[in-house]
Write a protein that holds these residues in place. Structure first.
Motif, PDB file in Angstrom:
ATOM      1  N   LEU A 189       0.377  -1.195   0.022  1.00 11.30           N
ATOM      2  CA  LEU A 189       0.321  -0.057   0.013  1.00 11.30           C
ATOM      3  C   LEU A 189       1.178   1.444  -0.355  1.00 11.30           C
ATOM      4  CD1 LEU A 189      -2.136   1.103  -0.172  1.00 11.30           C
ATOM      5  CD2 LEU A 189      -2.906   0.881   2.142  1.00 11.30           C
ATOM      6  N   LYS A 190       2.276   0.981   0.274  1.00 12.99           N
ATOM      7  CA  LYS A 190       3.074   2.278   1.035  1.00 12.99           C
ATOM      8  C   LYS A 190       3.609   3.348  -0.700  1.00 12.99           C
ATOM      9  CE  LYS A 190       3.928   2.220   5.919  1.00 12.99           C
ATOM     10  NZ  LYS A 190       4.747   1.378   6.528  1.00 12.99           N
ATOM     11  N   GLY A 191       3.147   1.755  -1.514  1.00 12.39           N
ATOM     12  CA  GLY A 191       4.156   1.550  -2.191  1.00 12.39           C
ATOM     13  C   GLY A 191       3.146   2.229  -3.781  1.00 12.39           C
ATOM     14  N   ILE A 192       2.025   1.688  -3.210  1.00 12.58           N
ATOM     15  CA  ILE A 192       0.798   2.014  -4.607  1.00 12.58           C
ATOM     16  C   ILE A 192       1.035   3.807  -3.861  1.00 12.58           C
ATOM     17  CG2 ILE A 192      -1.534   2.112  -4.380  1.00 12.58           C
ATOM     18  CD1 ILE A 192      -1.354  -0.875  -4.008  1.00 12.58           C
TER      19      ILE A 192
ATOM     20  N   ALA B  15      -4.211  -5.218  -6.067  1.00 10.48           N
ATOM     21  CA  ALA B  15      -3.414  -6.337  -5.644  1.00 10.48           C
ATOM     22  C   ALA B  15      -3.422  -7.062  -4.206  1.00 10.48           C
ATOM     23  CB  ALA B  15      -2.751  -5.389  -4.693  1.00 10.48           C
ATOM     24  N   VAL B  16      -4.781  -6.413  -3.463  1.00  8.65           N
ATOM     25  CA  VAL B  16      -5.377  -7.297  -2.002  1.00  8.65           C
ATOM     26  C   VAL B  16      -6.274  -8.175  -3.068  1.00  8.65           C
ATOM     27  CG1 VAL B  16      -6.947  -7.282  -0.397  1.00  8.65           C
ATOM     28  CG2 VAL B  16      -5.371  -5.157  -0.817  1.00  8.65           C
ATOM     29  N   ALA B  17      -7.170  -8.315  -4.045  1.00  4.35           N
ATOM     30  CA  ALA B  17      -8.056  -9.382  -4.669  1.00  4.35           C
ATOM     31  C   ALA B  17      -6.683 -10.489  -5.405  1.00  4.35           C
ATOM     32  CB  ALA B  17      -8.788  -8.794  -5.984  1.00  4.35           C
ATOM     33  N   ALA B  18      -5.573  -9.590  -5.629  1.00  2.00           N
ATOM     34  CA  ALA B  18      -4.697 -10.920  -6.098  1.00  2.00           C
ATOM     35  C   ALA B  18      -4.048 -11.773  -5.358  1.00  2.00           C
ATOM     36  CB  ALA B  18      -3.819 -10.207  -7.064  1.00  2.00           C
ATOM     37  N   LEU B  19      -3.650 -10.851  -4.132  1.00  2.46           N
ATOM     38  CA  LEU B  19      -3.432 -12.329  -2.388  1.00  2.46           C
ATOM     39  C   LEU B  19      -4.283 -12.902  -2.372  1.00  2.46           C
ATOM     40  CD1 LEU B  19      -0.746 -12.171  -0.486  1.00  2.46           C
ATOM     41  CD2 LEU B  19      -2.187 -10.255   0.387  1.00  2.46           C
ATOM     42  N   GLY B  20      -5.418 -12.512  -1.542  1.00  2.16           N
ATOM     43  CA  GLY B  20      -6.440 -13.311  -1.738  1.00  2.16           C
ATOM     44  C   GLY B  20      -6.899 -14.190  -2.782  1.00  2.16           C
ATOM     45  N   ARG B  21      -6.621 -14.358  -3.435  1.00  2.00           N
ATOM     46  CA  ARG B  21      -7.415 -15.331  -4.432  1.00  2.00           C
ATOM     47  C   ARG B  21      -6.036 -16.706  -4.478  1.00  2.00           C
ATOM     48  NH1 ARG B  21      -8.296 -11.478  -8.481  1.00  2.00           N
ATOM     49  NH2 ARG B  21      -6.514 -11.643  -9.357  1.00  2.00           N
ATOM     50  N   ARG B  22      -4.834 -16.095  -4.038  1.00  2.00           N
ATOM     51  CA  ARG B  22      -3.568 -17.383  -4.420  1.00  2.00           C
ATOM     52  C   ARG B  22      -4.232 -17.629  -3.227  1.00  2.00           C
ATOM     53  NH1 ARG B  22       1.351 -14.546  -3.405  1.00  2.00           N
ATOM     54  NH2 ARG B  22       1.788 -15.870  -0.828  1.00  2.00           N
ATOM     55  N   TYR B  23      -5.267 -17.587  -1.770  1.00  2.00           N
ATOM     56  CA  TYR B  23      -5.052 -18.223  -0.772  1.00  2.00           C
ATOM     57  C   TYR B  23      -6.089 -18.375  -0.955  1.00  2.00           C
ATOM     58  CZ  TYR B  23      -1.164 -16.326   1.769  1.00  2.00           C
ATOM     59  OH  TYR B  23      -0.114 -16.633   2.254  1.00  2.00           O
ATOM     60  N   GLY B  24      -7.886 -18.040  -0.843  1.00  2.00           N
ATOM     61  CA  GLY B  24      -8.994 -18.191  -1.302  1.00  2.00           C
ATOM     62  C   GLY B  24      -9.742 -18.901  -0.178  1.00  2.00           C
ATOM     63  N   HIS B  25     -10.968 -19.331  -0.629  1.00  2.00           N
ATOM     64  CA  HIS B  25     -11.942 -20.434   0.233  1.00  2.00           C
ATOM     65  C   HIS B  25     -11.133 -21.074   0.975  1.00  2.00           C
ATOM     66  CE1 HIS B  25     -15.673 -20.365   2.492  1.00  2.00           C
ATOM     67  NE2 HIS B  25     -15.575 -20.973   1.970  1.00  2.00           N
ATOM     68  N   GLU B  40      -0.429 -17.073   7.945  1.00  2.00           N
ATOM     69  CA  GLU B  40       0.530 -16.829   6.789  1.00  2.00           C
ATOM     70  C   GLU B  40      -0.439 -15.820   6.019  1.00  2.00           C
ATOM     71  OE1 GLU B  40      -1.449 -19.770   6.940  1.00  2.00           O
ATOM     72  OE2 GLU B  40       0.676 -21.356   7.767  1.00  2.00           O
ATOM     73  N   LEU B  41      -1.320 -15.765   5.893  1.00  2.00           N
ATOM     74  CA  LEU B  41      -2.713 -14.541   4.707  1.00  2.00           C
ATOM     75  C   LEU B  41      -2.074 -12.807   5.642  1.00  2.00           C
ATOM     76  CD1 LEU B  41      -4.248 -13.363   3.117  1.00  2.00           C
ATOM     77  CD2 LEU B  41      -6.280 -14.172   3.426  1.00  2.00           C
ATOM     78  N   TRP B  42      -2.145 -13.380   7.048  1.00  2.00           N
ATOM     79  CA  TRP B  42      -2.269 -12.278   7.898  1.00  2.00           C
ATOM     80  C   TRP B  42      -0.933 -11.672   8.044  1.00  2.00           C
ATOM     81  CZ3 TRP B  42      -6.035  -9.345  10.630  1.00  2.00           C
ATOM     82  CH2 TRP B  42      -5.515  -8.879  11.516  1.00  2.00           C
ATOM     83  N   ALA B  43       0.189 -12.358   7.640  1.00  2.00           N
ATOM     84  CA  ALA B  43       1.301 -11.926   7.987  1.00  2.00           C
ATOM     85  C   ALA B  43       1.781 -10.795   6.570  1.00  2.00           C
ATOM     86  CB  ALA B  43       2.402 -12.848   7.609  1.00  2.00           C
ATOM     87  N   GLU B  44       1.435 -11.725   5.606  1.00  2.00           N
ATOM     88  CA  GLU B  44       1.922 -11.648   3.869  1.00  2.00           C
ATOM     89  C   GLU B  44       0.747 -10.024   3.899  1.00  2.00           C
ATOM     90  OE1 GLU B  44       2.215 -12.522  -0.112  1.00  2.00           O
ATOM     91  OE2 GLU B  44       1.668 -14.169   1.436  1.00  2.00           O
ATOM     92  N   ALA B  45      -0.935  -9.798   4.397  1.00  2.00           N
ATOM     93  CA  ALA B  45      -1.229  -8.757   3.930  1.00  2.00           C
ATOM     94  C   ALA B  45      -0.338  -7.483   5.144  1.00  2.00           C
ATOM     95  CB  ALA B  45      -2.924  -8.787   4.712  1.00  2.00           C
ATOM     96  N   GLY B  46      -0.090  -7.616   6.466  1.00  2.00           N
ATOM     97  CA  GLY B  46       0.588  -7.005   7.256  1.00  2.00           C
ATOM     98  C   GLY B  46       1.955  -6.891   6.606  1.00  2.00           C
ATOM     99  N   LYS B  47       2.447  -7.125   6.051  1.00  2.00           N
ATOM    100  CA  LYS B  47       3.529  -7.480   5.690  1.00  2.00           C
ATOM    101  C   LYS B  47       4.122  -5.995   4.650  1.00  2.00           C
ATOM    102  CE  LYS B  47       7.728  -9.276   3.440  1.00  2.00           C
ATOM    103  NZ  LYS B  47       7.544 -10.186   2.323  1.00  2.00           N
ATOM    104  N   LEU B  48       2.476  -6.146   3.536  1.00  2.00           N
ATOM    105  CA  LEU B  48       2.293  -5.572   2.503  1.00  2.00           C
ATOM    106  C   LEU B  48       1.500  -4.385   2.649  1.00  2.00           C
ATOM    107  CD1 LEU B  48       0.936  -8.086  -0.163  1.00  2.00           C
ATOM    108  CD2 LEU B  48       3.663  -6.907  -0.285  1.00  2.00           C
ATOM    109  N   GLY B  49       1.405  -3.952   3.864  1.00  2.00           N
ATOM    110  CA  GLY B  49       1.460  -2.920   4.555  1.00  2.00           C
ATOM    111  C   GLY B  49      -0.855  -2.273   4.278  1.00  2.00           C
ATOM    112  N   ALA B  73     -10.457  -5.422   3.477  1.00  2.00           N
ATOM    113  CA  ALA B  73     -11.652  -6.244   4.305  1.00  2.00           C
ATOM    114  C   ALA B  73     -12.259  -6.785   3.153  1.00  2.00           C
ATOM    115  CB  ALA B  73     -12.180  -5.330   5.062  1.00  2.00           C
ATOM    116  N   GLU B  74     -13.216  -5.985   2.317  1.00  2.00           N
ATOM    117  CA  GLU B  74     -14.060  -6.714   1.251  1.00  2.00           C
ATOM    118  C   GLU B  74     -13.457  -7.555  -0.111  1.00  2.00           C
ATOM    119  OE1 GLU B  74     -16.223  -3.414  -1.407  1.00  2.00           O
ATOM    120  OE2 GLU B  74     -16.365  -5.119  -2.704  1.00  2.00           O
ATOM    121  N   GLU B  75     -12.244  -6.608  -0.345  1.00  2.00           N
ATOM    122  CA  GLU B  75     -11.696  -7.890  -1.451  1.00  2.00           C
ATOM    123  C   GLU B  75     -10.750  -9.290  -0.953  1.00  2.00           C
ATOM    124  OE1 GLU B  75     -11.534  -7.339  -4.754  1.00  2.00           O
ATOM    125  OE2 GLU B  75     -12.651  -5.132  -4.418  1.00  2.00           O
ATOM    126  N   LEU B  76     -10.866  -8.671   0.262  1.00  2.00           N
ATOM    127  CA  LEU B  76     -10.444 -10.191   0.904  1.00  2.00           C
ATOM    128  C   LEU B  76     -11.330 -11.507   0.879  1.00  2.00           C
ATOM    129  CD1 LEU B  76      -7.499  -9.572   3.669  1.00  2.00           C
ATOM    130  CD2 LEU B  76      -7.070 -10.376   1.378  1.00  2.00           C
TER     131      LEU B  76
END
Lengths: 259, 386
Positions: A189-192, B15-25, B40-49, B73-76
């Motif tokens: 998000l920071k990158g965006i 970007a969030v939708a792409a991340l979410g799709r990699r994990y999925g339902h 794992e999803l939480w950590a990755e979403a956190g790292k990406l800000g 929240a919506e896209e995940l």
């Protein structure tokens, strides 16, 4: 290390793509235009090298105004700045003319390393790295699935149909990459947020000292005269199994010379 | 009025939708059924800000608004892997600390919430008092410079995966003798704090807990805002972000269910035609789609008002968004199941697994009835019913 990544805006390869009926160029108006997928791998590789070795990453594109969207998309991943070669006279440029423009732009940037996707999903000709290398008098290491940098020496594993070749070259050089080389990051998000503040320099043909008649339709070595739409898909053969389904399947495969 | 995302919001959504799709339902269900968490999803979403979307940049956040966090929240959820603790950690606790915490509390807690390395639970609901803070039985008592917390809490989401819990207690006002709310940041491993799981009929990786505070001792620095006067405004600060993000998540789940059902109805052919060509199947799906899209608009409106600093206006919109989104997502899941027939209830088709989550959203964090009370009283001017 000073790295320049070549990027290109292309029509989404997942949708139907068309050529304009008036001049046989890509119809961008009806398409969903995206950053060429393979270029994301080139950007990722540049950012990984920057993280390890420092230096600067610049994104370079040639294209109409809206190609700026592809630049933003690339910048969101993390590069520092971008150069956009934008000039109305460029419309209709073939690969040879395009390589002249990109090479001229690269001379102003003086990179140690140029990275590019191995192909674009629209043209798919894979010639750009070679042409640029020829014009700049530098080495081209193409189709890389792995890249390592040791001082001024580049080593790539060049993907082939049978396996891979190990090729080395001294910098400056151009390396094109396949999607096997890494896993591109998602933009943070920071990158965006940061991408919209990053400098994007616009260069015209005059800035590059190129005459309009050397590019576009006038300066191109090839011309698309006409195009025909791909014929609609024929209905496939349905095999109804009434006890001899296996035999029918094999007969079909034999007729189509699959077996 | 602009109904489109900004280019940055669009990029975030993609970007969030792409991340979410990699994990999925399937990831969501596997974690829920094995008693695991979406670590794992939480950590990755956190790292990406993404998890710190709404938090100030000077404390490690992205400096965006609740609009951006709602997009996350919506896209995940739309990818089938909602993260309930987005509602709790960055939305409630993050907002409360950012707006009403002391400088020391902000420095201590916000960077971890923003990058996902610290998770903060929220404990307000009590077995006897529900969410009515006027009747809260958890009391904070001064003991020298420290505070002692005593009471019990119910339906505390995901505290087993949290480092801290924001506890709503009451303190006695020295001047008036009246009890007023105060919020405390309590480490989840504090002596005297214990919990037992509340077994629920909900497929979700976040578990529900009963919490017991048996004279839990915390230092004066644990009191949010450093003053008992900070309690009420701090408590209210968390409500709009909570409602907006849970509504956004519900909208995402509705989108997910309808996308699954639409794909199914288009592909599944009976007597030579896809079942979606029958209006009996298509119309209920179209109806649910309209309800989800309407709710989505109200979420965007509530978030825009909140981000513009209009807390009171945002309150009405956030309540309406939460109501509409909960109803729409429950309708979407139910309609999707009906369209898919027996397969709709089969685990592998990935829709019936959301029955519990969408049903709960009509009750929590605030029930539909309480929202109807709010609208009747504050919008329609009716006398208070309770």
């Amino acid at each position: 290390m000073n790295i320049v990544v070549l990027v290109k805006q292309v029509p989404d390869s997942g949708a139907e793509r068309e050529l304009r009926s008036d001049d046989q160029t890509i119809d961008r108006s009806s398409a969903n235009n995206v950053l060429n997928e393979m270029d994301e791998y080139a950007v990722e590789e540049a950012l990984k090298l920057q993280e390890a070795l420092g230096g600067e990453v610049t994104v370079l594109t040639m294209g109409p105004e809206q190609a700026g969207e592809a630049i933003r998309k690339a910048l969101q991943m993390g590069p520092d700045k971008a150069v956009h070669v934008l000039d109305g006279a460029l419309h209709g440029s073939c690969a040879v003319a395009t390589s002249k423009v990109l090479a001229a732009a690269l001379r102003t940037l003086n990179p140690d390393l140029v990275l590019a996707g191995a192909e674009s999903t629209d043209g798919r000709v894979q010639v750009m790295p070679h042409m640029i290398a020829e014009r700049l008098g530098i080495a081209a290491l193409t189709g890389a699935r792995k890249l390592t940098v040791d001082g001024g020496t580049l080593t790539v594993e060049r993907q082939t149909e049978e396996g891979y070749e190990v090729v080395t070259a001294a910098t400056p050089a151009i390396v094109s990459v396949w999607d096997t080389i890494n896993e591109p990051r998602y933009p943070s998000l920071k990158g965006i947020m940061a991408a919209k503040k990053k400098p994007v320099q616009t260069l015209s043909l005059a800035d590059l000292g190129i005459s309009p008649d050397e590019v576009g339709f006038a300066g191109s070595t090839s011309t698309v005269v006409e195009s025909t739409k791909r014929p609609p898909r024929q209905a496939g053969t349905k095999v109804t199994d009434s006890g001899d389904g296996g035999v029918q399947l094999v007969e079909f495969l034999a007729t189509e010379r699959f077996v | 009025m602009d109904f489109d995302d900004t280019p940055e919001q669009k990029a975030l959504r993609e970007a969030v939708a792409a991340l979410g799709r990699r994990y999925g339902h399937e990831y969501f269900v596997a974690k829920a059924k094995s008693g695991g968490h979406q670590t794992e999803l939480w950590a990755e979403a956190g790292k990406l800000g993404y998890l710190g979307a709404n938090l100030p940049a000077e404390y490690g956040g992205a400096g965006g608004g609740i609009t951006e966090l709602a997009i996350v929240a919506e896209e995940l959820a739309a990818a089938g892997c909602p993260l309930l603790l987005i509602v709790v950690s960055p939305a409630i606790a993050g907002t409360v600390i950012a707006r009403h915490g002391t400088e020391q509390q902000r420095r201590h807690v916000l960077p971890g919430i923003a990058d996902g390395s610290t998770k903060v639970a929220f404990a307000i609901t009590e077995p006897e008092a529900g969410s009515n803070f006027h009747r809260l039985g958890t009391v904070a008592r001064r003991d020298g410079d420290d505070w002692l917390l005593r009471g019990s809490k119910a339906f505390i989401s995901g505290i087993d995966e949290c480092d801290l819990v924001l506890v709503v207690a009451r303190t006695e006002d020295a001047a008036t003798g009246k009890l007023k709310p105060a919020l405390f940041l309590v480490p989840t491993d504090a002596p005297g704090l214990s919990r037992t799981p509340l077994e629920m009929e909900v497929v979700a990786p976040e578990k529900q807990w009963l919490l017991y505070l048996d004279d839990v001792r915390v230092p004066a620095t644990a009191l949010v805002g450093g003053s008992t006067d900070a309690g009420l405004p701090a408590l209210f600060a968390g409500l709009n972000p909570e409602r907006i993000t849970i509504a956004a998540s519900a909208v995402g789940t509705g989108r997910y269910a309808l996308e699954r059902a639409a794909g199914y109805a288009k592909a599944r052919a009976v007597w030579g035609r896809p079942i979606g060509t029958h209006q009996g199947v298509a119309h209920p799906l179209a109806h649910a789609q309209i309800q989800v899209e309407l709710a989505r608009l109200m979420v965007a409106k509530a978030a825009a008002r909140y981000d513009a600093g209009r807390d009171l206006d945002a309150g009405t919109a956030a309540n309406m968004a939460k109501y509409a989104a909960a109803e729409a997502s429950a309708l979407a899941v139910d309609t999707a199941i009906q369209a898919m027939g027996g397969n709709g209830m089969a685990t592998e088709y990935g829709v019936a697994t959301l029955l519990g989550v969408t049903r709960v959203t009509r009750i929590a964090p605030v029930s539909r009835e309480m929202i109807l009370n709010f609208v009747a009283q504050h919008v329609l001017g009716q006398d208070r019913s309770y």
